[in-house]
Design an enzyme around this catalytic site. Structure first.
Site, PDB file in Angstrom:
ATOM      1  N   GLY A 154      25.297 128.902  15.299  1.00 48.37           N
ATOM      2  CA  GLY A 154      23.924 129.364  15.471  1.00 48.37           C
ATOM      3  C   GLY A 154      23.416 130.236  14.343  1.00 48.37           C
ATOM      4  O   GLY A 154      22.226 130.484  14.238  1.00 48.37           O
ATOM      5  N   ASP A 203      22.263 131.109  10.596  1.00 52.20           N
ATOM      6  CA  ASP A 203      21.639 130.258   9.585  1.00 52.20           C
ATOM      7  C   ASP A 203      22.552 130.113   8.371  1.00 52.20           C
ATOM      8  O   ASP A 203      22.855 129.029   7.934  1.00 52.20           O
ATOM      9  CB  ASP A 203      20.298 130.849   9.141  1.00 52.20           C
ATOM     10  CG  ASP A 203      19.339 130.950  10.314  1.00 52.20           C
ATOM     11  OD1 ASP A 203      19.514 130.161  11.268  1.00 52.20           O
ATOM     12  OD2 ASP A 203      18.434 131.793  10.297  1.00 52.20           O
ATOM     13  N   HIS A 212      23.297 126.938  -8.327  1.00 60.38           N
ATOM     14  CA  HIS A 212      23.812 126.417  -7.059  1.00 60.38           C
ATOM     15  C   HIS A 212      23.756 127.484  -5.974  1.00 60.38           C
ATOM     16  O   HIS A 212      23.887 128.675  -6.246  1.00 60.38           O
ATOM     17  CB  HIS A 212      25.256 125.929  -7.229  1.00 60.38           C
ATOM     18  CG  HIS A 212      25.340 124.589  -7.914  1.00 60.38           C
ATOM     19  ND1 HIS A 212      26.460 124.156  -8.564  1.00 60.38           N
ATOM     20  CD2 HIS A 212      24.422 123.604  -8.033  1.00 60.38           C
ATOM     21  CE1 HIS A 212      26.238 122.940  -9.060  1.00 60.38           C
ATOM     22  NE2 HIS A 212      25.004 122.594  -8.749  1.00 60.38           N
ATOM     23  N   ASP A 253      25.781 128.483  -3.767  1.00 62.75           N
ATOM     24  CA  ASP A 253      26.902 129.421  -3.595  1.00 62.75           C
ATOM     25  C   ASP A 253      26.861 130.532  -4.647  1.00 62.75           C
ATOM     26  O   ASP A 253      27.703 131.429  -4.658  1.00 62.75           O
ATOM     27  CB  ASP A 253      28.260 128.689  -3.585  1.00 62.75           C
ATOM     28  CG  ASP A 253      28.521 127.868  -4.835  1.00 62.75           C
ATOM     29  OD1 ASP A 253      27.559 127.319  -5.402  1.00 62.75           O
ATOM     30  OD2 ASP A 253      29.692 127.769  -5.249  1.00 62.75           O
ATOM     31  N   HIS A 254      25.830 130.485  -5.518  1.00 58.72           N
ATOM     32  CA  HIS A 254      25.627 131.546  -6.515  1.00 58.72           C
ATOM     33  C   HIS A 254      24.250 132.214  -6.405  1.00 58.72           C
ATOM     34  O   HIS A 254      24.100 133.367  -6.769  1.00 58.72           O
ATOM     35  CB  HIS A 254      25.842 130.974  -7.927  1.00 58.72           C
ATOM     36  CG  HIS A 254      27.219 130.434  -8.103  1.00 58.72           C
ATOM     37  ND1 HIS A 254      28.197 131.106  -8.787  1.00 58.72           N
ATOM     38  CD2 HIS A 254      27.806 129.309  -7.610  1.00 58.72           C
ATOM     39  CE1 HIS A 254      29.333 130.411  -8.715  1.00 58.72           C
ATOM     40  NE2 HIS A 254      29.117 129.321  -8.008  1.00 58.72           N
ATOM     41  N   ASP A 313      30.920 128.535 -12.583  1.00 56.33           N
ATOM     42  CA  ASP A 313      31.521 127.220 -12.339  1.00 56.33           C
ATOM     43  C   ASP A 313      31.500 126.440 -13.645  1.00 56.33           C
ATOM     44  O   ASP A 313      30.512 126.464 -14.373  1.00 56.33           O
ATOM     45  CB  ASP A 313      30.718 126.441 -11.293  1.00 56.33           C
ATOM     46  CG  ASP A 313      30.816 127.067  -9.906  1.00 56.33           C
ATOM     47  OD1 ASP A 313      31.600 128.005  -9.732  1.00 56.33           O
ATOM     48  OD2 ASP A 313      30.094 126.589  -9.011  1.00 56.33           O
ATOM     49  N   ASP A 334      37.158 130.486 -11.765  1.00 57.24           N
ATOM     50  CA  ASP A 334      37.106 129.524 -10.663  1.00 57.24           C
ATOM     51  C   ASP A 334      38.455 128.895 -10.306  1.00 57.24           C
ATOM     52  O   ASP A 334      39.160 128.396 -11.172  1.00 57.24           O
ATOM     53  CB  ASP A 334      36.122 128.436 -11.142  1.00 57.24           C
ATOM     54  CG  ASP A 334      35.866 127.352 -10.115  1.00 57.24           C
ATOM     55  OD1 ASP A 334      36.273 127.522  -8.955  1.00 57.24           O
ATOM     56  OD2 ASP A 334      35.237 126.346 -10.490  1.00 57.24           O
ATOM     57  N   HIS A 378      33.847 120.932 -10.886  1.00 54.25           N
ATOM     58  CA  HIS A 378      34.766 122.025 -11.223  1.00 54.25           C
ATOM     59  C   HIS A 378      35.955 121.494 -12.008  1.00 54.25           C
ATOM     60  O   HIS A 378      36.426 120.390 -11.767  1.00 54.25           O
ATOM     61  CB  HIS A 378      35.268 122.704  -9.944  1.00 54.25           C
ATOM     62  CG  HIS A 378      34.176 123.292  -9.122  1.00 54.25           C
ATOM     63  ND1 HIS A 378      33.834 124.621  -9.185  1.00 54.25           N
ATOM     64  CD2 HIS A 378      33.329 122.721  -8.253  1.00 54.25           C
ATOM     65  CE1 HIS A 378      32.829 124.844  -8.364  1.00 54.25           C
ATOM     66  NE2 HIS A 378      32.492 123.712  -7.781  1.00 54.25           N
TER      67      HIS A 378
HETATM   68 ZN   LIG Z   1      30.178 127.582  -7.230  1.00 56.08          ZN
HETATM   69 ZN   LIG Z   2      28.217 125.330  -9.088  1.00 60.38          ZN
END
Ligand SMILES: [Zn+2]
Ligand SMILES: [Zn+2]
Length: 644
Positions: free
Chosen positions: A129, A131, A156, A158-159, A245, A277, A453
């Protein structure tokens, strides 16, 4: 009145997320009572939840904890984190080192802090539930006055996914990144109109900026999104380097001249610390170069005679642009379906990364107006996401587009762990419609996907190239970081020069640059959940409730008690959701009613005045136990006791 009481239960949980900054003990003890502290109590209207447990009574609810316990509570040492000593460098990975996603690292030197990346990950089965989840910002909030800037390596999620909320909590410092990343951040920021605007500064990869007394430089790296950059922080003892990355631009292990040139800045550099990474540390060899995927897709677009639908990550901007260019050069039209994909392609065009001719890109609803061999369709949903374009097309719920027999579907993406079943389902639905499916695993076919990656050999190359004194593996689950440490040791680094961090670890490099240590204190690191408009790092109770509800449902008792006599005014109301179907369990309900009546009247017998809390607790314990005995289920039991 009753209805209101029920509603107030759910509002209690939601409100508590914002307000409850209570110490561990109050949520340790179970839950709800602690939550009410800040609530305005309605007279004699109280509620809380109960779940039967063999190991204790009443409120001692069992159940798996959604997060490992060490990040569960605020660290008892958090307030005792000493000030940074002069000359030392402090590095705090705040996210991305116990998971893939929500990357964020803080670097503190002297009186300045800079932050690198502010990512997110989407909610998973641990956080129903919610977000999405972002890194914990508490340490940064407590040192707001020292924060000079946020640097973003690339666009991206995740950054950059956490950028709007993180910035608003840490004093809205300026954000430095390259053009496409800044454009993507601006699009994301626009989704948060209530937050202050982004103070973005576009930099180029060969620029240098000063943040307080910290000098920061950049270098270009190859990734699946244009404008990716690595970051170099100059210190008295050498550079701190993080490439973000990256994978190498190479074919068969031969690194391109361009790439070598980009990294040649390290040839004579003294690199104090490398942070890099670990995502693909388990993959042998070099990673498959993107150029092979481009060739593979180009072959397919030329070869396939019917209509082609390509599902890909909307974040693979370089690849999407290439597909559009190839299709265009072959005289084909392109339709793009999926909001994130459209946004990202728009950004790439806006940034002049590529320039399709007018009329090449057509709306998805016009896809049927062109002969099949003149049409390429780009879609989101390669992960089987329920509401993405490809899923809707696969289950025939797409309003503007229909799959046709003879179409070729290319899944130009890997399957993110956890999405395997969803992808299988979508492939089933597609193959029922008479299409050909090509995925990155289809034997004998051209390459249609490569990771963004670096694999083990890319990683080794980077270590050798940067030849750091110290090393902190980042971006990955703990076991990946450990493997990365092993690799660094294989390459000759000594163990005491490597630190494997957890989220919130405080790592310091000594004044003379000769020692790296992890402090025993930790910065708060519990993941911060963004749930509607609320952001909090202590939603344990709410999340656990959602998990319990998902497992065994809930059972609400509403008992009306006469204040004077201590007797039930009428037969109690019972509400069940996701537990048992009431109509088919009349006998169970009859017994529950008897138990409630007896429990209430026994406890009020010698009570004066009547202690409604006591009645409620009793009721919760007795009923949850009874329900477990009768059904072997442990619903959340919510007794609501009202007096008249
Ligand atoms: Zn990443
Ligand atoms: Zn990335």
């Amino acid at each position: 009145m009753r209805k209101k009481t029920r509603l107030s239960f759910s509002s209690v949980s939601i409100e508590a997320k914002k307000e409850n900054k209570a110490p561990a003990s109050s949520y340790n003890s179970g839950h709800s009572n602690g939550e009410y502290k800040n609530q305005e109590r309605k007279k004699l209207t109280k509620s809380s939840t109960y779940q039967y447990s063999k190991f204790g009574k009443g409120q001692n609810r069992r159940g798996s904890r959604p997060f490992n316990s060490k990040s569960q509570f605020k660290n008892p040492n958090e307030n005792k984190i000493p000030k940074l000593e002069e000359g030392k460098i402090r590095i705090i990975p705040l996210g991305g080192v116990e998971e893939i996603g929500k990357n964020m690292t803080a670097i503190e030197i002297g009186n300045d802090i800079i932050v690198i990346d502010a990512g997110m990950y989407f909610s998973n089965e641990d956080t129903p539930g919610v977000d999405y989840v972002i890194p914990n910002t508490t340490y940064l909030e407590e040192h707001k006055d020292k924060i000079r800037a946020l640097f973003i390596t690339h666009g991206h999620l995740d950054h950059i996914g956490g950028v709007p909320i993180v910035l608003s909590r840490i004093g809205n410092p300026p954000v430095y990144s390259r053009n496409i990343s800044v454009l993507l951040m601006k699009k994301r920021q626009a989704e948060f109109p209530h937050l202050p605007p982004l103070k973005a500064i576009v930099v180029e990869k060969d620029e240098t900026v000063m943040c307080g007394k910290i000098k920061v430089k950049f270098f270009g790296v190859t990734h699946t999104i244009p404008d990716s950059m690595g970051i170099i922080i100059e210190t008295n003892n050498g550079w701190i380097v993080t490439p973000g990355d990256y994978k190498l631009d190479q074919v068969d292990g031969i690194v391109s001249e361009e790439e070598k040139k980009e990294y040649s800045i390290f040839d004579k550099a003294k690199v104090l610390l490398l942070m890099t990474d670990s995502t693909n540390i388990e993959n042998e060899g070099f990673s498959l170069p993107e150029i092979k995927v481009h060739q593979g897709l180009e072959n397919l677009i030329k070869k396939v005679s019917g209509r082609i639908i390509i599902a890909a990550f909307s974040s693979s901007i370089t690849r999407l642009a290439y597909i559009i260019k190839i299709a265009e050069s072959l005289g084909k039209k392109i339709a793009i379906d999926g909001r994130s994909m459209k946004t990202n392609i728009d950004v790439a065009i806006e940034a002049n990364f590529f320039k399709p001719q007018k009329g090449t890109i057509v709306p998805i609803e016009e896809a049927n107006n062109y002969p099949p061999n003149k049409m390429v369709i780009l879609m989101t949903g390669a992960q089987g996401e329920e509401f993405a374009a490809l899923s809707r097309a696969a289950n025939k719920s797409h309003k503007k587009f229909a799959i046709k027999k003879g179409d070729t579907i290319i899944l130009s993406a890997s399957i993110v762990p956890g999405n395997e079943r969803a992808v299988q389902k979508i492939k089933d639905n597609l193959s029922r419609q008479g299409v050909k499916i090509i995925s990155f695993r289809t034997p004998g076919e051209d390459f249609v996907h490569a990771t963004g990656h670096g694999n083990k050999e890319d990683i080794k190359w980077l270590h050798r190239k940067t030849h750091p004194k110290f090393f902190i593996p980042i971006h990955g689950n703990h076991f990946m970081l450990e493997l990365h440490k092993e690799l660094a040791m294989e390459l000759g680094m000594s163990e005491e020069n490597i630190v494997v961090p957890d989220n919130g670890s405080i790592i310091e490099i000594s004044q003379d640059g000769q020692k790296i240590v992890m402090r025993k204190e930790k910065a708060p690191s519990a993941p911060m959940m963004v749930d509607g408009l609320a952001v909090s790092d202590i939603q344990d109770v709410v999340i656990r409730d959602r998990q319990m509800l998902a497992q065994d449902g809930m059972f609400v008792i509403i008992a009306l008690i006469d204040q004077n006599t201590g007797k039930l005014k009428k037969s109690p109301d019972l509400i069940s959701r996701g537990f048992v179907y009431l109509k088919e369990n009349q006998e169970l309900l009859r017994q529950v009613r008897i138990i409630i009546k007896k429990s209430v009247e026994d406890s009020t017998l010698k009570m004066n005045p009547i202690d409604f809390d006591h009645i409620k607790n009793n009721l919760g314990e007795i009923v949850s136990k009874f329900l477990f005995q009768k059904t072997a289920k442990r619903p959340l039991v919510i007794p609501v006791v009202l007096s008249v």
